[in-house]
Enzyme design. Sequence first.
Site, PDB file in Angstrom:
ATOM      1  N   ILE A 192      47.808   2.264 -34.757  1.00  0.00           N
ATOM      2  CA  ILE A 192      46.614   2.327 -33.936  1.00  0.00           C
ATOM      3  C   ILE A 192      45.438   3.153 -34.688  1.00  0.00           C
ATOM      4  O   ILE A 192      44.508   2.837 -34.971  1.00  0.00           O
ATOM      5  CB  ILE A 192      46.692   2.748 -32.339  1.00  0.00           C
ATOM      6  CG1 ILE A 192      47.695   1.858 -31.674  1.00  0.00           C
ATOM      7  CG2 ILE A 192      45.398   3.112 -31.960  1.00  0.00           C
ATOM      8  CD1 ILE A 192      47.743   2.096 -30.452  1.00  0.00           C
ATOM      9  N   GLY A 278      51.299   7.435 -30.003  1.00  0.00           N
ATOM     10  CA  GLY A 278      52.437   6.711 -29.716  1.00  0.00           C
ATOM     11  C   GLY A 278      52.332   6.400 -28.008  1.00  0.00           C
ATOM     12  O   GLY A 278      51.066   6.572 -27.460  1.00  0.00           O
ATOM     13  N   ASP A 319      58.368  -3.647 -24.591  1.00  0.00           N
ATOM     14  CA  ASP A 319      57.934  -2.236 -24.821  1.00  0.00           C
ATOM     15  C   ASP A 319      58.867  -1.444 -23.825  1.00  0.00           C
ATOM     16  O   ASP A 319      58.722  -0.266 -24.175  1.00  0.00           O
ATOM     17  CB  ASP A 319      56.391  -1.823 -24.515  1.00  0.00           C
ATOM     18  CG  ASP A 319      55.767  -2.473 -25.710  1.00  0.00           C
ATOM     19  OD1 ASP A 319      56.237  -2.965 -26.607  1.00  0.00           O
ATOM     20  OD2 ASP A 319      54.376  -1.793 -25.670  1.00  0.00           O
ATOM     21  N   HIS A 451      50.500 -23.291 -56.561  1.00  0.00           N
ATOM     22  CA  HIS A 451      49.701 -22.524 -57.505  1.00  0.00           C
ATOM     23  C   HIS A 451      48.323 -23.099 -57.345  1.00  0.00           C
ATOM     24  O   HIS A 451      47.866 -24.116 -57.031  1.00  0.00           O
ATOM     25  CB  HIS A 451      49.945 -22.514 -59.114  1.00  0.00           C
ATOM     26  CG  HIS A 451      49.057 -22.034 -59.746  1.00  0.00           C
ATOM     27  ND1 HIS A 451      49.188 -20.473 -60.009  1.00  0.00           N
ATOM     28  CD2 HIS A 451      48.046 -22.333 -60.602  1.00  0.00           C
ATOM     29  CE1 HIS A 451      48.314 -20.081 -60.764  1.00  0.00           C
ATOM     30  NE2 HIS A 451      47.581 -21.180 -61.228  1.00  0.00           N
TER      31      HIS A 451
HETATM   32  P1  FAD Z   1      52.640  -5.293 -22.009  1.00  0.00           P
HETATM   33  O1  FAD Z   1      52.025  -6.122 -22.980  1.00  0.00           O
HETATM   34  O2  FAD Z   1      52.179  -3.920 -21.581  1.00  0.00           O
HETATM   35  O3  FAD Z   1      52.526  -5.849 -20.581  1.00  0.00           O
HETATM   36  C1  FAD Z   1      52.927  -5.308 -19.421  1.00  0.00           C
HETATM   37  C2  FAD Z   1      52.158  -5.996 -18.122  1.00  0.00           C
HETATM   38  O4  FAD Z   1      53.003  -5.454 -17.123  1.00  0.00           O
HETATM   39  C3  FAD Z   1      50.812  -5.619 -17.959  1.00  0.00           C
HETATM   40  O5  FAD Z   1      49.838  -6.724 -17.888  1.00  0.00           O
HETATM   41  C4  FAD Z   1      50.737  -4.615 -16.873  1.00  0.00           C
HETATM   42  O6  FAD Z   1      49.837  -4.795 -16.005  1.00  0.00           O
HETATM   43  C5  FAD Z   1      52.047  -5.338 -16.056  1.00  0.00           C
HETATM   44  N1  FAD Z   1      52.746  -4.452 -14.926  1.00  0.00           N
HETATM   45  C6  FAD Z   1      53.058  -2.913 -15.102  1.00  0.00           C
HETATM   46  N2  FAD Z   1      53.898  -2.614 -14.131  1.00  0.00           N
HETATM   47  C7  FAD Z   1      53.409  -3.460 -13.296  1.00  0.00           C
HETATM   48  C8  FAD Z   1      54.157  -3.525 -11.868  1.00  0.00           C
HETATM   49  N3  FAD Z   1      54.763  -2.548 -11.324  1.00  0.00           N
HETATM   50  N4  FAD Z   1      53.544  -4.677 -11.214  1.00  0.00           N
HETATM   51  C9  FAD Z   1      53.284  -5.610 -11.716  1.00  0.00           C
HETATM   52  N5  FAD Z   1      52.731  -5.777 -13.126  1.00  0.00           N
HETATM   53  C10 FAD Z   1      53.015  -4.572 -13.436  1.00  0.00           C
HETATM   54  N6  FAD Z   1      51.989  -5.691 -31.170  1.00  0.00           N
HETATM   55  C11 FAD Z   1      51.958  -6.465 -32.430  1.00  0.00           C
HETATM   56  O7  FAD Z   1      53.055  -6.992 -32.390  1.00  0.00           O
HETATM   57  N7  FAD Z   1      50.891  -6.589 -33.182  1.00  0.00           N
HETATM   58  C12 FAD Z   1      49.800  -5.900 -33.249  1.00  0.00           C
HETATM   59  O8  FAD Z   1      48.805  -6.351 -33.721  1.00  0.00           O
HETATM   60  C13 FAD Z   1      49.707  -4.961 -32.044  1.00  0.00           C
HETATM   61  N8  FAD Z   1      48.502  -4.517 -31.995  1.00  0.00           N
HETATM   62  C14 FAD Z   1      48.152  -3.447 -31.054  1.00  0.00           C
HETATM   63  C15 FAD Z   1      47.295  -2.729 -30.651  1.00  0.00           C
HETATM   64  C16 FAD Z   1      47.037  -1.808 -29.921  1.00  0.00           C
HETATM   65  C17 FAD Z   1      45.407  -1.124 -29.731  1.00  0.00           C
HETATM   66  C18 FAD Z   1      48.048  -1.561 -28.997  1.00  0.00           C
HETATM   67  C19 FAD Z   1      47.689  -0.752 -27.836  1.00  0.00           C
HETATM   68  C20 FAD Z   1      49.065  -2.269 -29.080  1.00  0.00           C
HETATM   69  C21 FAD Z   1      49.195  -3.262 -30.053  1.00  0.00           C
HETATM   70  N9  FAD Z   1      50.447  -3.875 -30.207  1.00  0.00           N
HETATM   71  C22 FAD Z   1      51.020  -4.726 -31.231  1.00  0.00           C
HETATM   72  C23 FAD Z   1      51.714  -3.486 -29.266  1.00  0.00           C
HETATM   73  C24 FAD Z   1      51.749  -4.653 -27.986  1.00  0.00           C
HETATM   74  O9  FAD Z   1      50.614  -4.745 -27.538  1.00  0.00           O
HETATM   75  C25 FAD Z   1      52.895  -4.420 -27.193  1.00  0.00           C
HETATM   76  O10 FAD Z   1      53.970  -4.201 -28.065  1.00  0.00           O
HETATM   77  C26 FAD Z   1      52.933  -5.604 -26.239  1.00  0.00           C
HETATM   78  O11 FAD Z   1      51.941  -5.743 -25.474  1.00  0.00           O
HETATM   79  C27 FAD Z   1      54.251  -5.225 -25.362  1.00  0.00           C
HETATM   80  O12 FAD Z   1      54.425  -6.242 -24.512  1.00  0.00           O
HETATM   81  P2  FAD Z   1      55.130  -6.292 -22.961  1.00  0.00           P
HETATM   82  O13 FAD Z   1      55.123  -7.708 -22.431  1.00  0.00           O
HETATM   83  O14 FAD Z   1      56.384  -5.509 -23.305  1.00  0.00           O
HETATM   84  O15 FAD Z   1      54.157  -5.194 -22.156  1.00  0.00           O
HETATM   85  P1  NAI Z   2      52.713   5.304 -33.664  1.00  0.00           P
HETATM   86  O1  NAI Z   2      53.910   5.561 -33.220  1.00  0.00           O
HETATM   87  O2  NAI Z   2      52.642   3.992 -34.366  1.00  0.00           O
HETATM   88  O3  NAI Z   2      51.992   6.476 -34.467  1.00  0.00           O
HETATM   89  C1  NAI Z   2      51.613   7.548 -33.713  1.00  0.00           C
HETATM   90  C2  NAI Z   2      51.622   8.560 -34.792  1.00  0.00           C
HETATM   91  O4  NAI Z   2      50.955   9.762 -34.246  1.00  0.00           O
HETATM   92  C3  NAI Z   2      52.833   8.936 -35.725  1.00  0.00           C
HETATM   93  O5  NAI Z   2      52.300   8.941 -37.082  1.00  0.00           O
HETATM   94  C4  NAI Z   2      52.815  10.231 -35.009  1.00  0.00           C
HETATM   95  O6  NAI Z   2      53.716  11.155 -36.061  1.00  0.00           O
HETATM   96  C5  NAI Z   2      51.738  11.015 -34.679  1.00  0.00           C
HETATM   97  N1  NAI Z   2      51.633  11.984 -33.784  1.00  0.00           N
HETATM   98  C6  NAI Z   2      52.516  12.153 -32.579  1.00  0.00           C
HETATM   99  N2  NAI Z   2      52.124  13.085 -32.041  1.00  0.00           N
HETATM  100  C7  NAI Z   2      51.237  13.799 -32.584  1.00  0.00           C
HETATM  101  C8  NAI Z   2      50.307  14.800 -32.293  1.00  0.00           C
HETATM  102  N3  NAI Z   2      50.635  15.604 -31.145  1.00  0.00           N
HETATM  103  N4  NAI Z   2      49.402  15.254 -33.132  1.00  0.00           N
HETATM  104  C9  NAI Z   2      49.354  14.385 -34.102  1.00  0.00           C
HETATM  105  N5  NAI Z   2      49.790  13.330 -34.804  1.00  0.00           N
HETATM  106  C10 NAI Z   2      50.761  13.031 -33.850  1.00  0.00           C
HETATM  107  O7  NAI Z   2      51.810   5.065 -32.305  1.00  0.00           O
HETATM  108  P2  NAI Z   2      50.465   4.343 -31.985  1.00  0.00           P
HETATM  109  O8  NAI Z   2      49.651   4.226 -33.203  1.00  0.00           O
HETATM  110  O9  NAI Z   2      49.994   5.218 -31.011  1.00  0.00           O
HETATM  111  O10 NAI Z   2      50.738   2.741 -31.500  1.00  0.00           O
HETATM  112  C11 NAI Z   2      51.577   2.504 -30.439  1.00  0.00           C
HETATM  113  C12 NAI Z   2      52.526   1.494 -30.574  1.00  0.00           C
HETATM  114  O11 NAI Z   2      51.551   0.277 -30.612  1.00  0.00           O
HETATM  115  C13 NAI Z   2      53.126   1.486 -31.993  1.00  0.00           C
HETATM  116  O12 NAI Z   2      54.454   1.841 -31.819  1.00  0.00           O
HETATM  117  C14 NAI Z   2      53.153   0.027 -32.344  1.00  0.00           C
HETATM  118  O13 NAI Z   2      54.434  -0.401 -32.223  1.00  0.00           O
HETATM  119  C15 NAI Z   2      52.323  -0.824 -31.287  1.00  0.00           C
HETATM  120  N6  NAI Z   2      51.067  -0.918 -32.480  1.00  0.00           N
HETATM  121  C16 NAI Z   2      51.479  -2.062 -33.343  1.00  0.00           C
HETATM  122  C17 NAI Z   2      50.243  -2.349 -34.102  1.00  0.00           C
HETATM  123  C18 NAI Z   2      50.485  -3.637 -34.995  1.00  0.00           C
HETATM  124  O14 NAI Z   2      51.833  -4.238 -35.128  1.00  0.00           O
HETATM  125  N7  NAI Z   2      49.824  -4.040 -36.131  1.00  0.00           N
HETATM  126  C19 NAI Z   2      48.958  -1.873 -34.135  1.00  0.00           C
HETATM  127  C20 NAI Z   2      48.944  -1.069 -33.111  1.00  0.00           C
HETATM  128  C21 NAI Z   2      49.901  -0.492 -32.347  1.00  0.00           C
END
Ligand code: FAD
Ligand code: NAI
Length: 477
Positions: A192, A278, A319, A451
């Site tokens: 992120i 994280g 997740d 290519h």
């Molecule tokens: P979520 O997507 O978190 O969905 C969980 C759902 O459960 C939500 O809609 C929530 O409202 C609902 N819920 C929770 N508790 C309850 C309850 N008690 N009752 C009813 N509903 C509930 N991953 C990638 O693979 N590629 C990326 O490029 C990527 N970019 C990211 C960028 C950002 C900024 C962030 C924050 C994450 C990114 N991720 C990316 C990670 C990805 O978004 C997550 O891994 C993914 O959304 C997980 O899917 P999930 O279905 O487990 O949970």
């Molecule tokens: P992350 O786990 O990828 O990175 C968190 C970073 O923060 C690490 O480098 C860690 O060492 C550092 N950190 C932890 N505590 C700290 C502190 N107190 N001070 C300073 N640095 C600290 O987590 P991030 O970036 O928040 O993303 C969360 C999750 O979302 C990721 O695990 C990833 O799986 C998912 N994600 C995936 C993307 C993709 O697939 N392109 C894009 C964005 C998010």
Amino acid sequence: MSDKYDVIIIGTGPGGYVAGIRAAQLGLKTACIEKWVNIDGNIVYGGTCLNVGCIPSKALLEISYNFVNAIEKFELIGINVSNITIDIIKMINSKNKTVATINRGISAILKNNNITVIEGIGKVLSSNKVEVTGKNCIKNILNTDNIIIATGSVPIETSVAPVNGDTIVDSSGALNFTAVPDHLGIIGAGAIGIEIGSVWNRLGSKVTILESESKFLHTVDEDLSKEAYKLFTKQGIDIQLGAIVISSKINDKKIQVIYTKDNSIKTIVFDKLIVSIGRRPCIDNILYSSAGVVIDEKKFIQVNEHCKTNVSGIYAIGDVVRGPMLAHKASEEGVMVANIIAGHKSEINYNTIPNVIYTYPEIAWVGKNEQNIKTLGIEYKIGTFPFYSCGRSMATNSTEGFIKIIANAKTDRILGIHILGQHAGELIANGVIAMEFGASAEDIALTCFAHPTLSESIREAALAVSGNAINIVNRNI
Ligand code: FAD
Ligand code: NAI
């Protein structure tokens, strides 16, 4: 609501809604519970991924990439444009429109598959009962044969920089800034931090990332992370490694952050601060103790390789369970669990789940990195191929990065593929397919690629494993 379901899914993120569709395809009577509603009172589908994660971040990465490209590269290749500006409100609206369109798409697919969608907060009572708290706190008990928990994750917070939604935000807030901050601070240089940092850096912010680890992207292959560090630094992102934030203070809308680095105390002032250290599994208030589901020591729901919890009939995916927090991993688990509930055999090869970081250049990998392989004591050989030797990269003026293939020294079987470069996220699919089929480096080396394409470089890297790359160009010609 008194009907009995074959399967009830809590959460409609990429884990939950995909599980629901697969279950319905297999003829199971399926319901999805979702608590997220928008300001119009409509259910929000797609979870973190669609609404505040993958999709909105990629929309902003694309827009900001086009902006910086137009400024920095167009003139060099003969395209004259002047007065290039960015309208942040339009950019955010465009991103929101994309999200809304996909939301409607998911809603339509759920409806077409006759999935019952229930608005409310789901909580597991037992292996066949789920409580739903709906509008006005009205509670209902639903009966079911199987439950899939897909409640996702939420950002980890820190007391040294508490999120207030204005000056200090989490990743969701960082996707909705209405103006370019002058100096943007980010705590955490993970996926992120560097993706969102790239967006605002391209749009004109001075970006400083404070990362506590001394190694940049410590889970990425070191050859890639070292090169990526150089490239991002060159783009103007200031990445402070080994920086431990001690405190923050808000004064007149500015955030003063105090941190330690190299045994000295430093102070820095930001206009906005993003906390991206994280995410943690979302297990708050989703399980009654009567359900008996075990949570592991890291607060994930404990599951086996088939996403089964310790309670028969209760599964958890995405997740909220161990493994990488990735949308496609959540969806794969959703499909697997639906298959299993319907009585089919289903497996996931966790070793071939790709990872992509959507910076420029992109970072993508599948399988093991060199550090992992060394630790395992496996004998290996490496083939690398730089994009500056690739005709297509040269034709598009995007020659940064390289491909690295690691193969078993004895069997030649591919152990990992690592790509730093333009469109690495698309290219890595070649590696995923190869590894899924148990390919050797020679198998790829014997494959014909079109290519001029970037994918030819994968073949060249595979040839390089045995020292036979063809188009290696001396960088200085
Ligand atoms: P979520 O997507 O978190 O969905 C969980 C759902 O459960 C939500 O809609 C929530 O409202 C609902 N819920 C929770 N508790 C309850 C309850 N008690 N009752 C009813 N509903 C509930 N991953 C990638 O693979 N590629 C990326 O490029 C990527 N970019 C990211 C960028 C950002 C900024 C962030 C924050 C994450 C990114 N991720 C990316 C990670 C990805 O978004 C997550 O891994 C993914 O959304 C997980 O899917 P999930 O279905 O487990 O949970
Ligand atoms: P992350 O786990 O990828 O990175 C968190 C970073 O923060 C690490 O480098 C860690 O060492 C550092 N950190 C932890 N505590 C700290 C502190 N107190 N001070 C300073 N640095 C600290 O987590 P991030 O970036 O928040 O993303 C969360 C999750 O979302 C990721 O695990 C990833 O799986 C998912 N994600 C995936 C993307 C993709 O697939 N392109 C894009 C964005 C998010």
